[in-house]
Scaffold this motif. Structure first.
Motif, PDB file in Angstrom:
ATOM      1  N   LYS A   1       0.856  -1.180   0.000  1.00  0.00           N
ATOM      2  CA  LYS A   1       0.000   0.000   0.000  1.00  0.00           C
ATOM      3  C   LYS A   1       0.894   1.232   0.000  1.00  0.00           C
ATOM      4  N   ALA A   2       0.566   2.187  -0.819  1.00  0.00           N
ATOM      5  CA  ALA A   2       1.361   3.408  -0.936  1.00  0.00           C
ATOM      6  C   ALA A   2       1.204   4.284   0.305  1.00  0.00           C
ATOM      7  N   ALA A   3       2.230   5.087   0.573  1.00  0.00           N
ATOM      8  CA  ALA A   3       2.165   6.005   1.708  1.00  0.00           C
ATOM      9  C   ALA A   3       0.995   6.964   1.527  1.00  0.00           C
ATOM     10  N   GLY A   4       0.299   7.275   2.632  1.00  0.00           N
ATOM     11  CA  GLY A   4      -0.817   8.207   2.578  1.00  0.00           C
ATOM     12  C   GLY A   4      -2.136   7.582   2.183  1.00  0.00           C
ATOM     13  N   THR A   5      -2.144   6.285   1.968  1.00  0.00           N
ATOM     14  CA  THR A   5      -3.394   5.633   1.598  1.00  0.00           C
ATOM     15  C   THR A   5      -3.982   4.904   2.793  1.00  0.00           C
ATOM     16  N   SER A   6      -5.268   4.673   2.716  1.00  0.00           N
ATOM     17  CA  SER A   6      -5.950   3.890   3.734  1.00  0.00           C
ATOM     18  C   SER A   6      -7.046   3.085   3.042  1.00  0.00           C
ATOM     19  N   SER A   7      -7.698   2.243   3.797  1.00  0.00           N
ATOM     20  CA  SER A   7      -8.753   1.392   3.255  1.00  0.00           C
ATOM     21  C   SER A   7     -10.010   1.509   4.085  1.00  0.00           C
ATOM     22  N   VAL A   8     -11.141   1.356   3.431  1.00  0.00           N
ATOM     23  CA  VAL A   8     -12.418   1.192   4.102  1.00  0.00           C
ATOM     24  C   VAL A   8     -13.162   0.081   3.380  1.00  0.00           C
ATOM     25  N   ALA A   9     -14.114  -0.498   4.084  1.00  0.00           N
ATOM     26  CA  ALA A   9     -14.937  -1.546   3.495  1.00  0.00           C
ATOM     27  C   ALA A   9     -16.401  -1.202   3.711  1.00  0.00           C
ATOM     28  N   VAL A  10     -17.196  -1.497   2.718  1.00  0.00           N
ATOM     29  CA  VAL A  10     -18.644  -1.402   2.847  1.00  0.00           C
ATOM     30  C   VAL A  10     -19.139  -2.836   2.930  1.00  0.00           C
ATOM     31  N   VAL A  11     -19.767  -3.175   4.055  1.00  0.00           N
ATOM     32  CA  VAL A  11     -20.241  -4.529   4.315  1.00  0.00           C
ATOM     33  C   VAL A  11     -21.746  -4.561   4.073  1.00  0.00           C
ATOM     34  N   VAL A  12     -22.165  -5.436   3.152  1.00  0.00           N
ATOM     35  CA  VAL A  12     -23.572  -5.521   2.768  1.00  0.00           C
ATOM     36  C   VAL A  12     -24.115  -6.897   3.146  1.00  0.00           C
ATOM     37  N   PRO A  13     -25.008  -6.960   4.147  1.00  0.00           N
ATOM     38  CA  PRO A  13     -25.612  -8.241   4.514  1.00  0.00           C
ATOM     39  C   PRO A  13     -26.523  -8.734   3.389  1.00  0.00           C
ATOM     40  N   LEU A  14     -26.496 -10.046   3.151  1.00  0.00           N
ATOM     41  CA  LEU A  14     -27.317 -10.638   2.099  1.00  0.00           C
ATOM     42  C   LEU A  14     -28.497 -11.414   2.669  1.00  0.00           C
ATOM     43  N   LYS A  15     -29.597 -11.403   1.923  1.00  0.00           N
ATOM     44  CA  LYS A  15     -30.725 -12.276   2.259  1.00  0.00           C
ATOM     45  C   LYS A  15     -30.298 -13.716   2.020  1.00  0.00           C
ATOM     46  N   ARG A  16     -30.850 -14.617   2.773  1.00  0.00           N
ATOM     47  CA  ARG A  16     -30.567 -16.036   2.606  1.00  0.00           C
ATOM     48  C   ARG A  16     -30.915 -16.446   1.169  1.00  0.00           C
ATOM     49  N   GLY A  17     -30.000 -17.138   0.533  1.00  0.00           N
ATOM     50  CA  GLY A  17     -30.234 -17.640  -0.812  1.00  0.00           C
ATOM     51  C   GLY A  17     -29.944 -16.659  -1.935  1.00  0.00           C
ATOM     52  N   SER A  18     -29.407 -15.481  -1.621  1.00  0.00           N
ATOM     53  CA  SER A  18     -29.172 -14.486  -2.666  1.00  0.00           C
ATOM     54  C   SER A  18     -27.696 -14.336  -3.054  1.00  0.00           C
ATOM     55  N   ALA A  19     -26.832 -15.196  -2.541  1.00  0.00           N
ATOM     56  CA  ALA A  19     -25.394 -15.064  -2.810  1.00  0.00           C
ATOM     57  C   ALA A  19     -25.067 -15.216  -4.293  1.00  0.00           C
ATOM     58  N   GLU A  20     -25.733 -16.122  -4.986  1.00  0.00           N
ATOM     59  CA  GLU A  20     -25.444 -16.308  -6.415  1.00  0.00           C
ATOM     60  C   GLU A  20     -25.835 -15.084  -7.222  1.00  0.00           C
ATOM     61  N   LYS A  21     -26.962 -14.474  -6.895  1.00  0.00           N
ATOM     62  CA  LYS A  21     -27.374 -13.231  -7.555  1.00  0.00           C
ATOM     63  C   LYS A  21     -26.347 -12.133  -7.261  1.00  0.00           C
ATOM     64  N   ALA A  22     -25.879 -12.051  -6.026  1.00  0.00           N
ATOM     65  CA  ALA A  22     -24.871 -11.052  -5.660  1.00  0.00           C
ATOM     66  C   ALA A  22     -23.578 -11.281  -6.447  1.00  0.00           C
ATOM     67  N   ARG A  23     -23.161 -12.533  -6.586  1.00  0.00           N
ATOM     68  CA  ARG A  23     -21.959 -12.834  -7.368  1.00  0.00           C
ATOM     69  C   ARG A  23     -22.128 -12.391  -8.820  1.00  0.00           C
ATOM     70  N   SER A  24     -23.301 -12.602  -9.351  1.00  0.00           N
ATOM     71  CA  SER A  24     -23.597 -12.180 -10.726  1.00  0.00           C
ATOM     72  C   SER A  24     -23.495 -10.663 -10.862  1.00  0.00           C
ATOM     73  N   LEU A  25     -24.049  -9.938  -9.903  1.00  0.00           N
ATOM     74  CA  LEU A  25     -23.974  -8.476  -9.935  1.00  0.00           C
ATOM     75  C   LEU A  25     -22.529  -7.992  -9.813  1.00  0.00           C
ATOM     76  N   VAL A  26     -21.746  -8.645  -8.979  1.00  0.00           N
ATOM     77  CA  VAL A  26     -20.340  -8.269  -8.798  1.00  0.00           C
ATOM     78  C   VAL A  26     -19.564  -8.498 -10.101  1.00  0.00           C
ATOM     79  N   ARG A  27     -19.861  -9.589 -10.799  1.00  0.00           N
ATOM     80  CA  ARG A  27     -19.171  -9.875 -12.062  1.00  0.00           C
ATOM     81  C   ARG A  27     -19.428  -8.804 -13.124  1.00  0.00           C
ATOM     82  N   GLU A  28     -20.512  -8.063 -13.004  1.00  0.00           N
ATOM     83  CA  GLU A  28     -20.796  -6.981 -13.952  1.00  0.00           C
ATOM     84  C   GLU A  28     -19.838  -5.810 -13.790  1.00  0.00           C
ATOM     85  N   GLY A  29     -19.143  -5.755 -12.664  1.00  0.00           N
ATOM     86  CA  GLY A  29     -18.197  -4.674 -12.413  1.00  0.00           C
ATOM     87  C   GLY A  29     -18.872  -3.482 -11.760  1.00  0.00           C
TER      88      GLY A  29
END
Length: 106
Positions: free
Chosen positions: A1-29
């Motif tokens: 990691k370059a000097a002066g940089t930091s990281s944050v994460a956005v955590v999104v809880p998923l409904k049960r059974g929706s992980a495959e749909k989420a993976r599909s959306l992520v693959r779209e970029g």
């Protein structure tokens, strides 16, 4: 990691059974050009949540600004059926960059 940089994460809880749909959306970029605001952007998906990781200078402000852009709001509507709760922001608590690796023989 370059000097002066930091990281944050956005955590999104998923409904049960929706992980495959989420993976599909992520693959779209992302609905934005990550190079305009970030040095690095990654997304992790498991059965219970999606974690969007952003890295760069003043990254917390950049993520908040990004959340207000029309392209992100439009893309967020596709995620509606996957959401199992409110997204939350997680700030970096620890980081360890390896700086002594010599990969010259590979």
């Amino acid at each position: 990691k370059a000097a002066g940089t930091s990281s944050v994460a956005v955590v999104v809880p998923l409904k049960r059974g929706s992980a495959e749909k989420a993976r599909s959306l992520v693959r779209e970029g992302p609905p934005f050009d990550p190079a305009t605001r970030f040095q690095r952007h990654r997304v992790f998906v498991d059965e219970r949540e999606v974690v969007f990781v952003f890295e760069g200078e003043d990254v917390k402000r950049a993520v908040r600004e990004l959340a207000r852009t029309p392209s992100v709001w439009k893309a967020a509507s596709a995620w509606r059926e996957c959401l199992g709760g409110s997204p939350r922001l997680a700030e970096e608590g620890y980081s360890w960059p390896r700086r002594d690796v010599d990969l010259g023989d590979f």
